[in-house]
Design an enzyme around this catalytic site. Sequence first.
Site, short mmCIF file in Angstrom:
data_model
loop_
_atom_site.label_atom_id
_atom_site.label_comp_id
_atom_site.label_asym_id
_atom_site.label_seq_id
_atom_site.Cartn_x
_atom_site.Cartn_y
_atom_site.Cartn_z
N LYS A 1 -4.27 9.63 -8.02
CA LYS A 1 -4.78 8.05 -8.13
C LYS A 1 -5.01 7.64 -6.51
CE LYS A 1 -1.67 4.70 -8.27
NZ LYS A 1 -1.58 3.50 -7.01
N ASN A 2 -4.12 7.98 -5.59
CA ASN A 2 -4.49 7.57 -4.42
C ASN A 2 -5.22 8.19 -3.45
OD1 ASN A 2 -2.42 5.29 -5.11
ND2 ASN A 2 -0.56 6.17 -4.03
N ARG B 1 -4.92 -3.63 -5.33
CA ARG B 1 -5.15 -3.89 -3.77
C ARG B 1 -5.92 -2.75 -3.16
NH1 ARG B 1 -2.00 -5.38 0.76
NH2 ARG B 1 -2.20 -3.65 2.17
N ASP C 1 0.07 -4.55 -6.67
CA ASP C 1 1.47 -4.32 -6.99
C ASP C 1 2.44 -5.27 -6.35
OD1 ASP C 1 1.25 -2.15 -8.66
OD2 ASP C 1 1.64 -0.58 -7.00
N ASP D 1 6.71 6.40 -3.49
CA ASP D 1 6.41 6.29 -4.76
C ASP D 1 7.26 7.31 -5.69
OD1 ASP D 1 4.17 4.72 -3.87
OD2 ASP D 1 2.92 6.09 -3.61
N1 EPU Z 1 1.35 -2.53 6.63
C1 EPU Z 1 1.28 -3.73 7.43
N2 EPU Z 1 0.06 -3.90 7.95
C2 EPU Z 1 -0.99 -3.04 7.74
C3 EPU Z 1 -0.95 -2.01 6.77
C4 EPU Z 1 0.41 -1.67 6.01
O1 EPU Z 1 2.26 -4.20 7.64
O2 EPU Z 1 -2.05 -3.46 8.30
C5 EPU Z 1 2.55 -2.19 5.94
C6 EPU Z 1 2.86 -2.52 4.53
O3 EPU Z 1 3.25 -3.84 4.42
C7 EPU Z 1 3.68 -1.44 3.64
C8 EPU Z 1 3.77 -0.33 4.76
O4 EPU Z 1 2.88 -0.80 5.91
O5 EPU Z 1 4.98 -2.22 4.08
C9 EPU Z 1 3.02 0.63 4.24
O6 EPU Z 1 1.49 0.36 4.08
P1 EPU Z 1 0.39 1.64 3.85
O7 EPU Z 1 -0.65 0.97 4.43
O8 EPU Z 1 1.11 3.13 4.21
O9 EPU Z 1 0.40 1.73 2.08
P2 EPU Z 1 -0.89 1.48 1.36
O10 EPU Z 1 -2.04 2.03 1.84
O11 EPU Z 1 -0.81 -0.05 1.16
C10 EPU Z 1 -0.68 3.73 -0.02
C11 EPU Z 1 -0.18 3.85 -1.47
C12 EPU Z 1 0.74 3.35 -1.98
C13 EPU Z 1 1.99 3.92 -1.34
C14 EPU Z 1 1.96 3.93 0.27
C15 EPU Z 1 2.69 4.50 0.86
C16 EPU Z 1 -2.97 3.57 -2.30
C17 EPU Z 1 -3.85 3.04 -3.05
N3 EPU Z 1 -1.51 3.04 -2.42
O12 EPU Z 1 -0.41 2.18 0.01
O13 EPU Z 1 0.85 3.53 -3.56
O14 EPU Z 1 3.23 3.48 -1.73
O15 EPU Z 1 0.25 4.31 0.42
O16 EPU Z 1 2.87 6.03 0.91
O17 EPU Z 1 -3.20 4.71 -1.85
C18 EPU Z 1 1.54 3.62 -5.60
O18 EPU Z 1 0.90 4.47 -6.11
O19 EPU Z 1 2.36 3.17 -6.61
C19 EPU Z 1 1.50 2.82 -4.41
C20 EPU Z 1 2.16 1.77 -4.34
#
Ligand code: EPU
Length: 414
Positions: free
Chosen positions: A17-18, A89, A113, A301
């Site tokens: 998915k990601n 998101r 989420d 995750d």
């Molecule tokens: N963060 C910031 N500022 C930013 C970007 C991120 O503060 O500009 C913080 C977030 O608030 C969070 C942390 O950094 O606390 C991690 O965020 P990250 O950007 O790494 O995650 P994401 O890209 O929003 C993806 C996956 C998530 C997974 C995380 C970590 C997708 C669509 N989502 O999220 O997947 O948990 O990376 O590995 O790729 C899931 O599949 O259940 C899921 C939530």
Amino acid sequence: MVGGNRLVGTVRVPGAKNSILKLMAASLLAEGSTTLTEVPDILDVTIMAELLRRLGCEVNQDVSGGTVRIDVPDKPGHQADYDLVRKMRASICVLGPLVARVGEADVALPGGDAIGSRGLDMHVNGLTRLGAEVTSEHGFLIAKAAQLHGAKIWLDFPSVGATENLLMAAVLAKGTTVIDNAAREPEIVDICQMLVAMGATIEGIGSSTLEIEGVEALQPVTHRTVPDRIVAGTWAVAAVMTQGDITIDQGDPGHLEIALDKLVGCGAMIEELPVGFRVSMDRRPKAVDIVTLPYPGFPTDLQPQFIALNAISEGAAMVTENLFEARFRFVHELGRLGADVHTDGHHALVRGRSRLSGAPVEATDVRAGAGLVLAGLVADGTTTVHEVHHIDRGYSGFVESLQALSADITRVDD
Ligand code: EPU
């Protein structure tokens, strides 16, 4: 579902998915026809397909064949509306490719989420360094740049989403971009490999420093999505919790090293296969401490699934969540099944119980939902998980796969 059955058999892991959502966004970088394979049949893919259609792409999804073909026009649109972005998101990942290819991106500020604040500061700061003017108005994030230029970017934290957006912007920027403290998840490697096949120049793939030399244009390609390590890990935990024996076809154990090592610590046997791995268990598991961290650390995750595992294990374990502050919300639901979990800030102390008892519970996000189903599979009596649409976001044919492994589970209208 009625708990108590051992899960035995083989499951096939689809593409991640990601990864797929970002690969679909990356298709925007090249005019013409991109084909993606090993596409999971999940709700988020349908949402992303709709978002791309609104940007002027033609998207054909062959659900049974697991492929998506995206025909990208010469001039895609630039607006991602709130009605879609609020559902997912990950829609934010069109920001980088649109500003690079079209010179403008208007993306509604995301929902998704309910697992914490999830800021966008690193996306915004990085794009600004690449020469974009980024503003926020009327609920939209607006990025504009006639021509992006290469820059040195230091991420405060190895954010998956920011790394992907900046990568997809930098491949069409003029000159060299260096992203330091970049995320290294297998899904980042996957998108890098697709971009390279499209004609991008990227050094340091899989490391925390990515060096990108911008090119004038990219070509569409056919690309196979990396297997979903979180789905694979969920099946592995299911095998351990039910004292079962599951062969996880296509799962890559190399993407799950810490998680599988933890399962060995629980007492599980893990066997690597030519394409996949097998997890079997013949006793009550032992509780294991976990600490979530960016890859190659333990994945957030899989944290809810491991809390469910610890809840029925022998002994007690400390679970530390470092990525999403609200990811412990689901422990209240687990408590309804009799789990003994005490949270304090980003720590959860889980004391294993020899039995859980079935009850109605509610999924609060995709992984919490998976964790609750796993707990229900070992609880006495009947457990009903509500709001299963969250689970549909990340697991294709979850109930059917569980049935095939001998779980006593049915899907009912929520
Ligand atoms: N963060 C910031 N500022 C930013 C970007 C991120 O503060 O500009 C913080 C977030 O608030 C969070 C942390 O950094 O606390 C991690 O965020 P990250 O950007 O790494 O995650 P994401 O890209 O929003 C993806 C996956 C998530 C997974 C995380 C970590 C997708 C669509 N989502 O999220 O997947 O948990 O990376 O590995 O790729 C899931 O599949 O259940 C899921 C939530």
